[in-house]
Design a protein around this motif. Structure first.
Motif, mmCIF file in Angstrom:
data_model
loop_
_atom_site.group_PDB
_atom_site.id
_atom_site.type_symbol
_atom_site.label_atom_id
_atom_site.label_comp_id
_atom_site.label_asym_id
_atom_site.label_seq_id
_atom_site.Cartn_x
_atom_site.Cartn_y
_atom_site.Cartn_z
ATOM 1 N N LYS A 57 0.796 -1.235 0.000
ATOM 2 C CA LYS A 57 0.000 0.000 0.000
ATOM 3 C C LYS A 57 0.832 1.291 0.000
ATOM 4 C CE LYS A 57 -3.875 -2.327 2.206
ATOM 5 N NZ LYS A 57 -4.885 -2.324 3.281
ATOM 6 N N LEU A 58 2.127 1.171 -0.197
ATOM 7 C CA LEU A 58 2.957 2.366 -0.328
ATOM 8 C C LEU A 58 2.926 2.843 -1.771
ATOM 9 C CD1 LEU A 58 6.089 1.374 1.802
ATOM 10 C CD2 LEU A 58 4.251 2.937 2.441
ATOM 11 N N ASP A 70 -1.535 5.824 2.808
ATOM 12 C CA ASP A 70 -2.847 6.309 3.222
ATOM 13 C C ASP A 70 -3.772 5.105 3.345
ATOM 14 O OD1 ASP A 70 -5.220 7.561 3.717
ATOM 15 O OD2 ASP A 70 -5.073 8.995 2.074
ATOM 16 N N GLU A 71 -3.950 4.611 4.573
ATOM 17 C CA GLU A 71 -4.785 3.439 4.803
ATOM 18 C C GLU A 71 -5.480 3.547 6.153
ATOM 19 O OE1 GLU A 71 -2.855 -0.293 5.338
ATOM 20 O OE2 GLU A 71 -1.149 0.540 6.420
ATOM 21 N N LYS A 116 8.477 -6.552 5.211
ATOM 22 C CA LYS A 116 8.423 -5.093 5.109
ATOM 23 C C LYS A 116 7.073 -4.497 5.495
ATOM 24 C CE LYS A 116 12.241 -5.032 1.904
ATOM 25 N NZ LYS A 116 12.431 -6.499 1.857
ATOM 26 N N ASN A 117 6.116 -5.346 5.895
ATOM 27 C CA ASN A 117 4.882 -4.839 6.482
ATOM 28 C C ASN A 117 5.043 -4.685 7.987
ATOM 29 O OD1 ASN A 117 3.377 -4.503 4.125
ATOM 30 N ND2 ASN A 117 2.796 -6.659 4.086
ATOM 31 N N ASN A 118 6.284 -4.591 8.412
ATOM 32 C CA ASN A 118 6.675 -4.257 9.781
ATOM 33 C C ASN A 118 7.725 -3.152 9.700
ATOM 34 O OD1 ASN A 118 5.201 -6.389 11.197
ATOM 35 N ND2 ASN A 118 6.655 -7.786 10.236
ATOM 36 N N LEU A 196 6.537 3.922 7.616
ATOM 37 C CA LEU A 196 5.406 4.849 7.676
ATOM 38 C C LEU A 196 4.207 4.169 8.328
ATOM 39 C CD1 LEU A 196 7.067 5.226 4.801
ATOM 40 C CD2 LEU A 196 5.432 7.072 4.512
ATOM 41 N N LEU A 197 3.368 4.976 8.971
ATOM 42 C CA LEU A 197 2.206 4.455 9.697
ATOM 43 C C LEU A 197 0.930 5.194 9.306
ATOM 44 C CD1 LEU A 197 1.120 2.653 12.103
ATOM 45 C CD2 LEU A 197 1.613 4.621 13.579
ATOM 46 N N HIS A 198 -0.121 4.430 8.938
ATOM 47 C CA HIS A 198 -1.471 4.955 8.722
ATOM 48 C C HIS A 198 -1.534 6.013 7.603
ATOM 49 C CE1 HIS A 198 -5.582 5.852 9.551
ATOM 50 N NE2 HIS A 198 -5.351 7.020 10.122
ATOM 51 N N ARG A 199 -1.359 7.247 7.955
ATOM 52 C CA ARG A 199 -1.321 8.322 6.952
ATOM 53 C C ARG A 199 -0.032 9.115 7.138
ATOM 54 N NH1 ARG A 199 -6.965 8.605 8.165
ATOM 55 N NH2 ARG A 199 -8.196 7.954 6.345
#
Length: 241
Positions: A57-58, A70-71, A116-118, A196-199
């Motif tokens: 989602k990046l 942005d998730e 990489k989702n961490n 990065l986190l959330h937004r």
């Protein structure tokens, strides 16, 4: 005969030591004043983010210098640089995009193939400055207090010194001190990394000289010592062959 040869070699070795120390002193004085022109010492290499080395989602800009997330989920997503740092001193900058709501984790990692989702600094292979004003290394939620909060307040400068084995940061030209000092940071490869986190989002800037706010005197001495250590080793190797 062997004893005489050994004595002669010892005399040559002492002369080499004398020449080495004298030469180092002379060059040290001259080069300390003009450190920015020393090849490799300011790490003026150019690189960008690598979409193939990123979490889900990046999204990336066309030049791959800006990455955004942005998730709805609150999960850190990591991305690595396209360039691996192997030796010397490197400098780059990070500036958060205006839509950033959550602080980033910014630093380096020696491991390319992790989940990489961490956050990259959840692992022992990652070293990071977390924008809430803390450090992260090998743990997702705990670390030493360091510097000051960083999100939308200027530009973050990052310096990886693989000669001294240090990672340090500056915000808006204010040096925050050495964040990490570890023998492991002397041996590459290392990739620049951000989580990065959330937004959140950030833009990467490379190819700039090391700013004056970072310690420069010790940097020059380390670089010169490292170079002359190699010269001396080669000299002594030739003598004893």
């Amino acid at each position: 005969t062997k004893l005489k040869d050994y004595s002669k070699q010892k005399e040559i070795h002492q002369e080499c030591e004398k020449d080495y120390n004298g030469l180092f002193s002379k060059i040290q004085i001259k080069r300390l004043e003009n450190i920015s022109k020393y090849p490799g010492i300011n790490g003026k290499c150019k690189f960008h983010w690598d979409p193939k080395s990123s979490g889900d989602k990046l999204e990336f800009s066309e030049d791959k210098r800006t990455v955004t997330l942005d998730e709805l989920n609150y999960c850190f997503r990591s991305v690595l640089s396209s360039f691996a740092m192997t030796s010397g001193v490197y400098y780059w900058e990070i500036k958060c995009t205006e839509r950033t709501e959550n602080e980033l984790k910014i630093g380096v990692t020696s491991k390319w193939d992790f989940a990489k989702n961490n956050a990259f600094c959840d692992y022992q292979s990652g070293w990071a400055f977390y924008g809430i004003g803390q450090l992260r290394h090998g743990h997702p939620t705990s670390g030493k207090i360091y510097g000051k909060p960083f999100k939308l307040n200027g530009t973050l400068g990052i310096c990886l010194n693989m000669i001294e084995g240090t990672l340090s940061f500056a915000i808006g030209g204010e040096f925050l001190g050495i964040a990490f000092q570890d023998e492991k940071l002397k041996t590459g490869p290392y990739w620049a990394a951000v989580a990065l986190l959330h937004r959140a989002g950030c833009t990467l800037t490379t190819g700039k000289e090391l700013p004056a706010c970072f310690p420069r005197k010790q940097l020059a001495i380390s670089m010169l010592q490292d170079g002359f250590r190699c010269i001396r080793s080669n000299c002594l190797l030739l003598i004893f062959l």
